[in-house]
Scaffold this motif. Structure first.
Motif, short mmCIF file in Angstrom:
data_model
loop_
_atom_site.label_atom_id
_atom_site.label_comp_id
_atom_site.label_asym_id
_atom_site.label_seq_id
_atom_site.Cartn_x
_atom_site.Cartn_y
_atom_site.Cartn_z
N UNK A 105 0.84 -1.21 0.00
CA UNK A 105 0.00 0.00 0.00
C UNK A 105 0.87 1.25 0.00
N UNK A 106 1.95 1.23 0.76
CA UNK A 106 2.86 2.38 0.80
C UNK A 106 3.48 2.59 -0.58
N UNK A 107 3.94 1.52 -1.20
CA UNK A 107 4.55 1.64 -2.52
C UNK A 107 3.53 2.11 -3.55
N UNK A 108 2.31 1.60 -3.47
CA UNK A 108 1.26 2.03 -4.41
C UNK A 108 1.01 3.53 -4.28
N UNK A 109 1.04 4.03 -3.05
CA UNK A 109 0.83 5.47 -2.83
C UNK A 109 1.96 6.27 -3.46
N UNK A 110 3.19 5.82 -3.30
CA UNK A 110 4.33 6.52 -3.91
C UNK A 110 4.21 6.53 -5.43
N UNK A 111 3.78 5.41 -6.00
CA UNK A 111 3.69 5.31 -7.45
C UNK A 111 2.59 6.19 -8.02
N UNK A 112 1.53 6.41 -7.25
CA UNK A 112 0.43 7.25 -7.73
C UNK A 112 0.72 8.73 -7.59
N UNK A 113 1.65 9.08 -6.70
CA UNK A 113 1.90 10.48 -6.41
C UNK A 113 2.80 11.12 -7.47
N UNK A 114 2.42 12.30 -7.92
CA UNK A 114 3.24 13.02 -8.90
C UNK A 114 4.45 13.67 -8.25
N UNK A 115 4.43 13.81 -6.93
CA UNK A 115 5.52 14.45 -6.19
C UNK A 115 6.01 13.53 -5.08
N UNK A 116 7.29 13.65 -4.69
CA UNK A 116 7.78 12.88 -3.54
C UNK A 116 6.96 13.19 -2.29
N UNK A 117 6.84 12.21 -1.42
CA UNK A 117 6.01 12.34 -0.22
C UNK A 117 6.86 12.24 1.04
N UNK A 118 6.44 12.96 2.06
CA UNK A 118 7.11 12.87 3.36
C UNK A 118 6.49 11.74 4.18
N UNK A 119 7.17 11.39 5.26
CA UNK A 119 6.63 10.38 6.17
C UNK A 119 5.26 10.79 6.67
N UNK A 120 5.12 12.07 7.03
CA UNK A 120 3.85 12.56 7.55
C UNK A 120 2.73 12.45 6.53
N UNK A 121 3.02 12.77 5.27
CA UNK A 121 1.99 12.68 4.23
C UNK A 121 1.54 11.24 4.03
N UNK A 122 2.50 10.32 4.02
CA UNK A 122 2.15 8.91 3.85
C UNK A 122 1.32 8.42 5.02
N UNK A 123 1.71 8.82 6.23
CA UNK A 123 0.97 8.40 7.42
C UNK A 123 -0.48 8.89 7.37
N UNK A 124 -0.67 10.15 6.99
CA UNK A 124 -2.03 10.71 6.92
C UNK A 124 -2.84 10.03 5.83
N UNK A 125 -2.26 9.88 4.64
CA UNK A 125 -3.00 9.32 3.51
C UNK A 125 -3.42 7.87 3.77
N UNK A 126 -2.59 7.12 4.49
CA UNK A 126 -2.89 5.70 4.73
C UNK A 126 -3.51 5.45 6.10
N UNK A 127 -3.59 6.50 6.92
CA UNK A 127 -4.20 6.35 8.23
C UNK A 127 -3.38 5.48 9.17
N UNK A 128 -2.05 5.64 9.12
CA UNK A 128 -1.18 4.84 9.99
C UNK A 128 -0.31 5.78 10.82
N UNK A 129 0.36 5.24 11.82
CA UNK A 129 1.26 6.04 12.65
C UNK A 129 2.51 6.40 11.84
N UNK A 130 3.10 7.55 12.17
CA UNK A 130 4.31 7.97 11.46
C UNK A 130 5.42 6.94 11.56
N UNK A 131 5.56 6.32 12.72
CA UNK A 131 6.62 5.32 12.87
C UNK A 131 6.43 4.14 11.92
#
Length: 211
Positions: free
Chosen positions: A15-41
């Motif tokens: 799921x994390x990799x799929x999110x990176x592949x769909x994004x037109x821009x690089x993502x931060x840890x915080x953005x990934x955490x928010x988009x996937x509803x998971x903890x930053x760690x």
């Protein structure tokens, strides 16, 4: 074996990799955490793991304030495509069970690719737009594309890391047929040279057809 099992990616990491592949821009840890509803760690753990195996690239963001800039992550050309996983698994199955059983699998694949390319082409497209439109079609289908003069460089193939390596020659034949079929069906009288297959980048060259 599913695609995620084949590449050693569990559901969360996929799921994390799929999110990176769909994004037109690089993502931060915080953005990934928010988009996937998971903890930053958890997001950082999976992002760093993807970077370690070469599926993600990490780089520091441009500094805007004092302090350490955040790391940004993007998918690399080595990453297996996580979009439409079920379709990729179906393609792998068809290549293995149908085409690969034929003694002339490459020719069959190229003919199928020609029909595919012809179906995408618009004969009314002006000659000076044919190669640009083809490039757009390829990008929409998951290819990483870079133009260098008359050369078209495939910097990412959606199948390279998603298909059994033994079946890749069939896929390459299909893609060659796609280029040839598109050019034949277009009004621009363009020709695509045979694709040169490289370990990271594949290249073809466009030129006008001889009269």
């Amino acid at each position: 074996m599913t695609l995620t099992q084949q590449h050693g990616l569990g559901p969360s990491r996929a799921r994390v990799l799929a999110l990176l592949e769909k994004s037109a821009e690089p993502l931060s840890v915080g953005q990934v955490a928010v988009d996937l509803g998971v903890h930053k760690n958890s997001a950082r753990f999976h992002l760093d793991a993807l970077a370690e195996v070469g599926y993600a690239r990490r780089a520091a963001a441009a500094p805007k304030t004092q302090g350490r800039p955040p790391l940004l992550y993007s998918a690399t050309s080595e990453a297996p495509s996580m979009g439409n996983v079920h379709l990729l698994e179906l393609v792998n199955l068809l290549l293995t069970e149908v085409l690969a059983e034929s003694e002339d699998s490459a020719s069959i694949g190229e003919r199928a690719g020609r029909r595919w390319g012809a179906a995408l082409a618009d004969p009314t497209t002006p000659a000076d737009r044919v190669t640009d439109d083809l490039t757009t079609h390829l990008a929409e289908r998951g290819f990483g594309i870079r133009r260098e003069g008359e050369d078209l460089c495939f910097t990412r193939c959606p199948f390279r890391n998603a298909i059994d390596p033994a079946r890749l020659p069939i896929v390459c034949a299909i893609h060659q047929g796609l280029l040839d079929g598109y050019m034949d069906a277009s009004a621009g009288a363009w020709v695509a040279d045979p694709i040169t297959i490289g370990p990271q980048v594949c290249v073809t060259r466009f030129h006008t057809a001889a009269v």
